[in-house]
Design an enzyme around this catalytic site. Sequence first.
Site, mmCIF file in Angstrom:
data_model
loop_
_atom_site.group_PDB
_atom_site.id
_atom_site.type_symbol
_atom_site.label_atom_id
_atom_site.label_comp_id
_atom_site.label_asym_id
_atom_site.label_seq_id
_atom_site.Cartn_x
_atom_site.Cartn_y
_atom_site.Cartn_z
ATOM 1 N N GLY A 15 3.259 7.017 1.545
ATOM 2 C CA GLY A 15 3.646 8.059 0.583
ATOM 3 C C GLY A 15 3.307 9.441 1.113
ATOM 4 O O GLY A 15 2.295 9.618 1.780
ATOM 5 N N ARG A 76 8.642 3.740 4.861
ATOM 6 C CA ARG A 76 7.937 2.457 4.807
ATOM 7 C C ARG A 76 8.756 1.511 5.685
ATOM 8 O O ARG A 76 9.916 1.262 5.410
ATOM 9 C CB ARG A 76 7.833 1.970 3.364
ATOM 10 C CG ARG A 76 7.073 2.993 2.491
ATOM 11 C CD ARG A 76 6.635 2.425 1.175
ATOM 12 N NE ARG A 76 6.235 3.477 0.251
ATOM 13 C CZ ARG A 76 4.977 3.918 0.112
ATOM 14 N NH1 ARG A 76 4.004 3.414 0.826
ATOM 15 N NH2 ARG A 76 4.704 4.856 -0.768
ATOM 16 N N ASP A 107 -3.834 3.215 3.436
ATOM 17 C CA ASP A 107 -4.400 1.999 4.038
ATOM 18 C C ASP A 107 -3.339 1.130 4.714
ATOM 19 O O ASP A 107 -3.637 0.432 5.693
ATOM 20 C CB ASP A 107 -5.230 1.201 3.022
ATOM 21 C CG ASP A 107 -4.464 0.872 1.766
ATOM 22 O OD1 ASP A 107 -3.293 1.282 1.657
ATOM 23 O OD2 ASP A 107 -5.037 0.195 0.897
ATOM 24 N N THR A 130 -3.143 10.461 1.451
ATOM 25 C CA THR A 130 -2.667 9.836 0.209
ATOM 26 C C THR A 130 -3.290 10.576 -0.965
ATOM 27 O O THR A 130 -4.461 10.958 -0.890
ATOM 28 C CB THR A 130 -3.037 8.336 0.134
ATOM 29 O OG1 THR A 130 -2.786 7.863 -1.199
ATOM 30 C CG2 THR A 130 -4.490 8.058 0.463
ATOM 31 N N ASP A 132 -4.115 9.316 -3.660
ATOM 32 C CA ASP A 132 -4.899 8.403 -4.507
ATOM 33 C C ASP A 132 -6.411 8.470 -4.274
ATOM 34 O O ASP A 132 -7.175 7.976 -5.092
ATOM 35 C CB ASP A 132 -4.433 6.953 -4.288
ATOM 36 C CG ASP A 132 -2.962 6.789 -4.594
ATOM 37 O OD1 ASP A 132 -2.444 7.548 -5.435
ATOM 38 O OD2 ASP A 132 -2.319 5.910 -3.987
ATOM 39 N N ASP A 134 -8.182 6.747 -2.384
ATOM 40 C CA ASP A 134 -8.712 5.375 -2.459
ATOM 41 C C ASP A 134 -9.077 4.815 -1.087
ATOM 42 O O ASP A 134 -9.115 3.597 -0.913
ATOM 43 C CB ASP A 134 -7.679 4.462 -3.143
ATOM 44 C CG ASP A 134 -6.350 4.441 -2.399
ATOM 45 O OD1 ASP A 134 -6.150 5.278 -1.497
ATOM 46 O OD2 ASP A 134 -5.508 3.594 -2.730
ATOM 47 N N ARG A 176 -2.498 4.506 -8.234
ATOM 48 C CA ARG A 176 -2.371 3.074 -7.937
ATOM 49 C C ARG A 176 -3.548 2.287 -8.511
ATOM 50 O O ARG A 176 -3.777 2.347 -9.701
ATOM 51 C CB ARG A 176 -2.207 2.852 -6.438
ATOM 52 C CG ARG A 176 -0.815 3.210 -5.963
ATOM 53 C CD ARG A 176 -0.522 2.631 -4.638
ATOM 54 N NE ARG A 176 -1.595 2.890 -3.697
ATOM 55 C CZ ARG A 176 -1.615 2.483 -2.456
ATOM 56 N NH1 ARG A 176 -0.608 1.788 -2.008
ATOM 57 N NH2 ARG A 176 -2.603 2.758 -1.658
#
Length: 326
Positions: A15, A76, A107, A130, A132, A134, A176
């Site tokens: 992303g 992707r 990741d 990202t 996120d 995360d 997410r």
Amino acid sequence: MNKEIKRIAVFTSGGDAPGMNAAVRAVVRTAAYYNLHVYGIYGGYEGMINGNIKRLEKGDVANIIQHGGTFLKTARSLEFKTEEGRALAYDSLMAHDIDACVAIGGDGTYTGANVFTQSYDVPFIGLPGTIDNDIYGTDFTIGYDTAINTAVEAMDKIRDTAHSHNRLFFVEVMGRHAGYIALNTGIGTGARYTFLPEVDNPLEHLVQLLQKSSKRNKLFNLVVVAEGNKSGDAMTIAQKMKEEYDIDSKVTIIGHLQRGGSPTAFDRVLSSRLGYSAVKSLMEGKQNVALGLVDNKISFTTFADAISKKKTIDADLIKMSEILSI
Ligand code: ATP
């Protein structure tokens, strides 16, 4: 002994995130300073497979530090998950005499780098791109600060309406499976409650809080809903509140607005530091590690750890957000 790095390729993958351009700019400019050649791979691993690789000069990254998205594009790539795809990618890198790669992504991107570098002798450095936040091994990811600022700005606007009409609003944010965006948006906007993936948030708990709100004559309430929480998306939660408790509400899903926009100063500086450090690390012989920022210092994490270890959300921050919204 590590071979000397003369040609570096850089790409963005997964992303998009605000700050990716600033990171690429930092890679290109740092490499130019040290007389290394830089190549941009357009379209992530897909571009690597297809040989969509072009030389980047320092002027090619002028006027992009302030732009969201990624001028290198992202994709992707299913083909990169196959051995044949990765063999084609290696051929493309060799066709351009690439000595090392800087991969900017999440990741999945790190997993791809990890698998690739187990078979091919091309050093990789990963940068966490990202929204996120995360990724294990860094306090912040590229784009996260911009995303929470966007969410906070949206929440402030929704607050005006919620306050004027005495309404309950559920505002769904991205992230997410991680609650970083939700938790910090909730703290930053004084939300009444935040649904997080990391904890159980029974609806009864929210209902009790709303009853307390009405007792103290607080007639509007903002609730943040992390997209990955266990109680369902914002629409589902709102429906259940109506069906099970006869409580009316409005729903806003901020959605992809959080992914775009001009990066904040924090993200520009973070991205610049990471891009600069990626080139320096390669020159120092580091390979197959993900860079991050821990306690405001550049940190190094093996791809294996960055992928397999889970970054934990600060339980005390969750507690604090509850206390501050009483
Ligand atoms: P975001 O967090 O924004 O989703 P991401 O980097 O996790 O970013 P993914 O789409 O999961 O995004 O991964 C990016 C790319 O990495 C994939 O499209 C694929 O090409 C590659 N990749 C992911 N997993 C693997 C794998 N197991 N083997 C090889 N390549 C992989």
